[in-house]
Write an enzyme that holds these catalytic residues in place. Structure first.
Site, PDB file in Angstrom:
ATOM      1  N   ARG A 155      41.443 -76.518 -68.196  1.00 23.61           N
ATOM      2  CA  ARG A 155      42.910 -76.377 -68.359  1.00 23.61           C
ATOM      3  C   ARG A 155      43.333 -74.965 -68.744  1.00 23.61           C
ATOM      4  O   ARG A 155      44.417 -74.755 -69.289  1.00 23.61           O
ATOM      5  CB  ARG A 155      43.449 -77.381 -69.384  1.00 23.61           C
ATOM      6  CG  ARG A 155      43.175 -78.818 -69.003  1.00 23.61           C
ATOM      7  CD  ARG A 155      43.996 -79.779 -69.819  1.00 23.61           C
ATOM      8  NE  ARG A 155      43.676 -81.135 -69.456  1.00 23.61           N
ATOM      9  CZ  ARG A 155      42.695 -81.841 -70.005  1.00 23.61           C
ATOM     10  NH1 ARG A 155      41.957 -81.306 -70.959  1.00 23.61           N
ATOM     11  NH2 ARG A 155      42.464 -83.070 -69.612  1.00 23.61           N
ATOM     12  N   GLU A 174      52.048 -50.765 -50.519  1.00 24.29           N
ATOM     13  CA  GLU A 174      52.604 -51.280 -51.782  1.00 24.29           C
ATOM     14  C   GLU A 174      53.011 -50.144 -52.720  1.00 24.29           C
ATOM     15  O   GLU A 174      53.944 -50.283 -53.506  1.00 24.29           O
ATOM     16  CB  GLU A 174      51.597 -52.216 -52.474  1.00 24.29           C
ATOM     17  CG  GLU A 174      51.385 -53.558 -51.768  1.00 24.29           C
ATOM     18  CD  GLU A 174      52.528 -54.571 -51.988  1.00 24.29           C
ATOM     19  OE1 GLU A 174      53.454 -54.294 -52.769  1.00 24.29           O
ATOM     20  OE2 GLU A 174      52.484 -55.641 -51.347  1.00 24.29           O
ATOM     21  N   LYS A 219      56.046 -52.251 -62.140  1.00 26.00           N
ATOM     22  CA  LYS A 219      55.818 -53.687 -61.970  1.00 26.00           C
ATOM     23  C   LYS A 219      55.914 -54.406 -63.309  1.00 26.00           C
ATOM     24  O   LYS A 219      56.502 -55.488 -63.411  1.00 26.00           O
ATOM     25  CB  LYS A 219      54.450 -53.944 -61.318  1.00 26.00           C
ATOM     26  CG  LYS A 219      54.178 -55.439 -61.202  1.00 26.00           C
ATOM     27  CD  LYS A 219      53.491 -55.875 -59.982  1.00 26.00           C
ATOM     28  CE  LYS A 219      53.473 -57.399 -59.926  1.00 26.00           C
ATOM     29  NZ  LYS A 219      52.646 -57.950 -58.899  1.00 26.00           N
ATOM     30  N   ARG A 235      62.516 -60.731 -60.261  1.00 28.27           N
ATOM     31  CA  ARG A 235      61.180 -60.450 -59.727  1.00 28.27           C
ATOM     32  C   ARG A 235      61.153 -60.525 -58.212  1.00 28.27           C
ATOM     33  O   ARG A 235      60.251 -59.984 -57.563  1.00 28.27           O
ATOM     34  CB  ARG A 235      60.150 -61.413 -60.355  1.00 28.27           C
ATOM     35  CG  ARG A 235      58.724 -61.057 -59.980  1.00 28.27           C
ATOM     36  CD  ARG A 235      57.690 -61.819 -60.793  1.00 28.27           C
ATOM     37  NE  ARG A 235      56.342 -61.508 -60.334  1.00 28.27           N
ATOM     38  CZ  ARG A 235      55.244 -61.818 -60.981  1.00 28.27           C
ATOM     39  NH1 ARG A 235      55.312 -62.465 -62.137  1.00 28.27           N
ATOM     40  NH2 ARG A 235      54.059 -61.515 -60.494  1.00 28.27           N
ATOM     41  N   ASN A 288      59.454 -58.519 -53.611  1.00 28.73           N
ATOM     42  CA  ASN A 288      59.185 -59.006 -52.249  1.00 28.73           C
ATOM     43  C   ASN A 288      59.826 -58.114 -51.184  1.00 28.73           C
ATOM     44  O   ASN A 288      59.872 -58.488 -50.008  1.00 28.73           O
ATOM     45  CB  ASN A 288      59.679 -60.449 -52.091  1.00 28.73           C
ATOM     46  CG  ASN A 288      58.915 -61.389 -52.995  1.00 28.73           C
ATOM     47  OD1 ASN A 288      57.727 -61.187 -53.247  1.00 28.73           O
ATOM     48  ND2 ASN A 288      59.583 -62.399 -53.518  1.00 28.73           N
ATOM     49  N   HIS A 345      55.211 -60.837 -44.280  1.00 29.89           N
ATOM     50  CA  HIS A 345      54.462 -62.104 -44.214  1.00 29.89           C
ATOM     51  C   HIS A 345      54.490 -62.676 -42.806  1.00 29.89           C
ATOM     52  O   HIS A 345      53.502 -63.240 -42.329  1.00 29.89           O
ATOM     53  CB  HIS A 345      55.047 -63.130 -45.194  1.00 29.89           C
ATOM     54  CG  HIS A 345      54.504 -62.988 -46.578  1.00 29.89           C
ATOM     55  ND1 HIS A 345      55.005 -63.681 -47.641  1.00 29.89           N
ATOM     56  CD2 HIS A 345      53.494 -62.229 -47.076  1.00 29.89           C
ATOM     57  CE1 HIS A 345      54.341 -63.353 -48.743  1.00 29.89           C
ATOM     58  NE2 HIS A 345      53.421 -62.475 -48.425  1.00 29.89           N
ATOM     59  N   HIS A 372      47.783 -56.568 -45.508  1.00 32.58           N
ATOM     60  CA  HIS A 372      49.033 -56.955 -46.154  1.00 32.58           C
ATOM     61  C   HIS A 372      49.990 -55.772 -46.364  1.00 32.58           C
ATOM     62  O   HIS A 372      51.165 -55.826 -45.971  1.00 32.58           O
ATOM     63  CB  HIS A 372      48.706 -57.617 -47.499  1.00 32.58           C
ATOM     64  CG  HIS A 372      49.910 -57.954 -48.311  1.00 32.58           C
ATOM     65  ND1 HIS A 372      50.790 -58.959 -47.953  1.00 32.58           N
ATOM     66  CD2 HIS A 372      50.417 -57.397 -49.445  1.00 32.58           C
ATOM     67  CE1 HIS A 372      51.769 -59.011 -48.841  1.00 32.58           C
ATOM     68  NE2 HIS A 372      51.558 -58.081 -49.753  1.00 32.58           N
TER      69      HIS A 372
HETATM   70  N1  GLY Z   1      53.380 -59.255 -55.610  1.00 26.22           N
HETATM   71  C1  GLY Z   1      54.665 -59.667 -56.002  1.00 26.22           C
HETATM   72  C2  GLY Z   1      54.730 -60.227 -57.382  1.00 26.22           C
HETATM   73  O1  GLY Z   1      53.784 -60.128 -58.131  1.00 26.22           O
HETATM   74  O2  GLY Z   1      55.727 -60.809 -57.737  1.00 26.22           O
END
Ligand code: GLY
Length: 347
Positions: free
Chosen positions: A113, A177, A219, A233, A237, A244, A257
């Protein structure tokens, strides 16, 4: 050289450490636990296993590549953790790229868990994005990352020396990225990439440290404001709606990617101009020029030529319909500002 530190203030805060030759420090942290195991892939282990120094700790090695992000592989990893007699106080060290990080994070979220996971990312993409923020997942037949959990790591060790052995395609994927992060962060970060594109391609370690630190700070600030992607967040994207779809239409694993995201971002810029959202008219040109200098495709046509994938408008539209994020477009307004636009409903 000293290690740089960035705190991520999520519900359970943790620290990112950045430096040269620091991968082994993740093991020192793991050794302070009752037991630990290492999850890695065949390619990373062949390149770096000996120097990583896991000693006699159990090492679970999965095949390199996207196919390891499967339920079947997840089960074998969980079985291996049980066989290694990990307990609730144990931890898992995920030593690899995005696949190992996502698979290891999910295994740690599920085992007993939930046990701690320490991330030691070995690709640029994992260092600037996927190792930070707690998204973990495996793929289903219906699509990428459809079964997963939010499980923040207990620490992340970013060793830029590991990037020296990365192949060019994986490095280019990470650069996609990196550009995304700079578009979201604003003029200063974007201009630094423009001013240093050649040194970045040459993998200058000092520059990489500065660039990766900027990406993870950006980030971290987004994740802190919206840990479970209820709103802000979604900005992360940017480039992913078409990105995608490109990955799916080409067949997962064929277009890296971050390369798909780079093309997706350029398309989002054009769409933003068409929809009257874009305020900075020079952004599409600057973005395309930076992609060209960083050896990323400058649009769908170039991607079709370089991969041989058809990527027809129809295939891409079908792939977008299947996207779990409902094809919400993140449109740039200007550097440092984006807007989420819901797909139009047929009237
Ligand atoms: N890679 C996008 C996020 O972590 O929200």
């Amino acid at each position: 050289m000293s290690t740089r530190r960035v705190e991520v203030r999520t519900q359970r805060p943790y620290e990112l450490r950045l430096g040269r030759g620091i991968a082994g420090e993740s093991l020192a942290a793991a050794r302070r636990r009752s037991r630990f195991a290492v999850l890695t892939d065949e390619r990373v282990w062949a390149l770096h296993g000996e120097r990583f120094g896991a000693g006699d700790a159990p090492v679970v090695i999965v095949p390199a590549g996207e196919s390891s992000k499967s339920f079947a592989r997840l089960e074998t990893v969980l079985d291996a953790l049980a066989e290694a007699r990990l307990d609730r106080k144990s931890c898992l060290v995920a030593f690899g790229g995005g696949v190992v990080g996502d698979l290891g994070g999910l295994a740690a979220a599920l085992y007993m868990r939930g046990i701690d996971v320490l991330q030691c990312p070995t690709t640029l993409l994992a260092q600037v994005d996927s190792s930070v923020g707690g998204k973990t997942a495996v793929n289903l037949a219906a699509g990428k990352n459809l079964a997963g959990a939010f499980h923040q790591p207990s620490g992340v060790w970013i060793d830029v020396d590991l990037l020296a052995t990365l192949d060019d395609a994986d490095y280019a994927s990470g650069l996609g990225e990196v550009i995304k992060s700079a578009v979201l962060a604003g003029e200063e970060d974007f201009a630094r990439l423009e001013a240093n594109a050649e040194a970045l391609l040459a993998r200058d370690p000092d520059l990489l440290l500065d660039v990766i630190e900027a990406c993870v700070r950006q980030k971290a600030s987004v994740v802190e404001s919206d840990e479970h992607e209820a709103g802000p967040r979604r900005a992360l994207n940017l480039g992913h709606t078409l990105g995608h779809a490109i990955e799916r239409a080409a067949g997962f694993g064929r277009v890296p990617h971050g390369v798909a995201v780079a093309v997706g971002m350029q398309q989002a810029c054009l769409r933003s101009a068409q929809e009257g959202v874009l305020q900075d008219r020079d952004l599409p040109r600057r973005l395309m020029s930076l992609c060209r200098r960083l050896k990323l495709p400058t649009g769908l046509e170039e991607l079709r030529e370089s991969t041989g994938a058809a990527l027809t408008e129809g295939e891409l539209a079908d792939a977008m319909r299947l996207d779990k994020k409902g094809a919400v477009w993140i449109l740039p307004v200007r550097l440092g500002e984006v807007r989420a636009v819901e797909p139009r409903r047929p009237s």
